[in-house]
Motif scaffolding. Structure first.
Motif, PDB file in Angstrom:
ATOM      1  N   THR A   1       1.430  -1.513  -0.261  1.00 18.52           N
ATOM      2  CA  THR A   1       0.067   0.465  -0.203  1.00 18.52           C
ATOM      3  C   THR A   1       0.886   1.143   0.156  1.00 18.52           C
TER       4      THR A   1
ATOM      5  N   VAL B   1       1.245   1.294   5.740  1.00 18.45           N
ATOM      6  CA  VAL B   1       1.344   1.540   4.476  1.00 18.45           C
ATOM      7  C   VAL B   1       2.775   1.151   4.357  1.00 18.45           C
TER       8      VAL B   1
ATOM      9  N   VAL C   1      -5.394   8.440   6.598  1.00 19.11           N
ATOM     10  CA  VAL C   1      -4.662   8.140   6.001  1.00 19.11           C
ATOM     11  C   VAL C   1      -5.544   7.011   6.965  1.00 19.11           C
TER      12      VAL C   1
ATOM     13  N   LEU D   1       1.606   5.156  -0.305  1.00 19.06           N
ATOM     14  CA  LEU D   1       1.163   6.613  -0.307  1.00 19.06           C
ATOM     15  C   LEU D   1       2.073   7.586  -1.105  1.00 19.06           C
TER      16      LEU D   1
END
Length: 322
Positions: free
Chosen positions: A162, A225, A217, A164
């Motif tokens: 994942t 993340v 987030v 960002l």
């Protein structure tokens, strides 16, 4: 030397020039002597030139310009697309009439650019434009596409990631988000609240940038993340660290942070742009053109691009486009 119809007027061509360092007000479209391709070179009749933040950044002041090897008077713009109209002696792989795209450091917004057939970004780079890719789109590929490719090479994303992406809606973000999704990663993209639908259209899960980003987030419920890409400055780097992303899986393109990788287009693999162009031709990668301007309106084009709120790419037309 072969020659192609090139719109040269009595040995005179046109180029956007910088006579003094500064902002858009320093740009002027001027008549210049017609450039000619020498041995080992090709000349391209430019049809469209794509704008990037580095274009106006390089010419903003004397100190920055010197770092890029520029001196007055200077040209402007780096990304271009067009048609080969001269081929110098000793050149292979290019012929008059070939459609090409590439980069010519701070001299692309001009009727013609002369490039070394086996060059680099300073002497000029040309790639063949695939069928199915129009010139405006091709003119938007080089800097943003190669920068995104280089940054993603650093991160090595896969289906278990994942990532960002800070500044996901900008010129590099267009490529980074889509390429990350192709690698199988889940993408969280920061932007303004008004850009949410646009980011979704690229394949990102949108989140508003600014104070409280880490909490927003977490509220998405995406789990850990695992990587981060900061396309604007260093704010996303700091948020990624708060979220537990190790420095080795964070990359910047416009800021320097100790312990964090920085990437630029020069770091991209030799086949990166050809691969991106093929993805565009196949309809697998979309390159939104936010706005296009005739070259006579170069100042307005740069003002729009420099505001850094454009969703996609800004392109300058040297030849009227359909």
């Amino acid at each position: 030397m072969q020659q192609y119809d090139s719109a040269v007027r009595n040995g005179v061509s046109r180029a956007v020039r910088v006579e003094s360092w500064g902002g858009p007000e320093a740009l002027a479209l001027q008549d210049v002597p017609e450039p000619r391709a020498g041995d080992g070179q090709i000349r391209v009749r430019v049809t469209a030139a794509g704008l990037n933040p580095m274009d106006w950044f390089m010419t903003a002041d004397a100190e920055t310009a010197a770092r890029f090897g520029l001196s007055l008077p200077a040209g402007f713009g780096t990304d271009y697309a067009g048609v080969v109209d001269q081929v110098g002696a000793g050149v292979s792989g290019y012929a008059v009439g070939d459609r090409v795209f590439g980069a010519a450091l701070s001299r692309a917004v001009a009727d013609h650019v002369v490039l070394d057939a086996d060059g680099n970004i300073a002497s000029g780079i040309a790639h063949h434009t695939p069928d199915g890719v129009d010139d405006r789109t091709a003119a938007a590929l080089s800097i943003a596409g190669s920068t995104a490719a280089a940054a993603l090479d650093v991160l090595g994303l896969g289906p278990d990631d994942t990532v960002l992406v800070g500044g996901a809606g900008g010129g590099v973000g267009v490529f980074a988000v889509q390429l990350a999704r192709m690698a199988g990663a889940r993408v969280i993209g920061t932007g303004s609240p008004s850009s949410a639908e646009y980011l979704r259209s690229l394949g990102a899960e949108p989140v508003a940038y600014g104070e409280g980003l880490a909490d927003r987030v977490r509220a998405l419920g995406v789990g850990a993340v695992t990587a981060a890409l900061d396309l604007h400055g260093t704010d996303t780097v700091q948020v990624a660290r708060v979220l537990g992303v190790p420095d080795g899986r964070i990359c910047t393109i416009a800021g320097q942070v100790d312990g964090v990788h920085a990437a630029n287009g020069a770091n991209a693999g030799p086949e990166a742009l050809e691969h991106i162009a093929r993805l565009v031709a196949a309809g697998r990668l979309r390159v939104p053109i936010a706005a296009s301007f005739p070259v006579e309106d170069i100042r307005a084009a740069v003002e729009l691009q420099a505001a850094r709120h454009v969703r996609g790419k800004v392109v300058v037309d040297l030849v009227p486009q359909p």
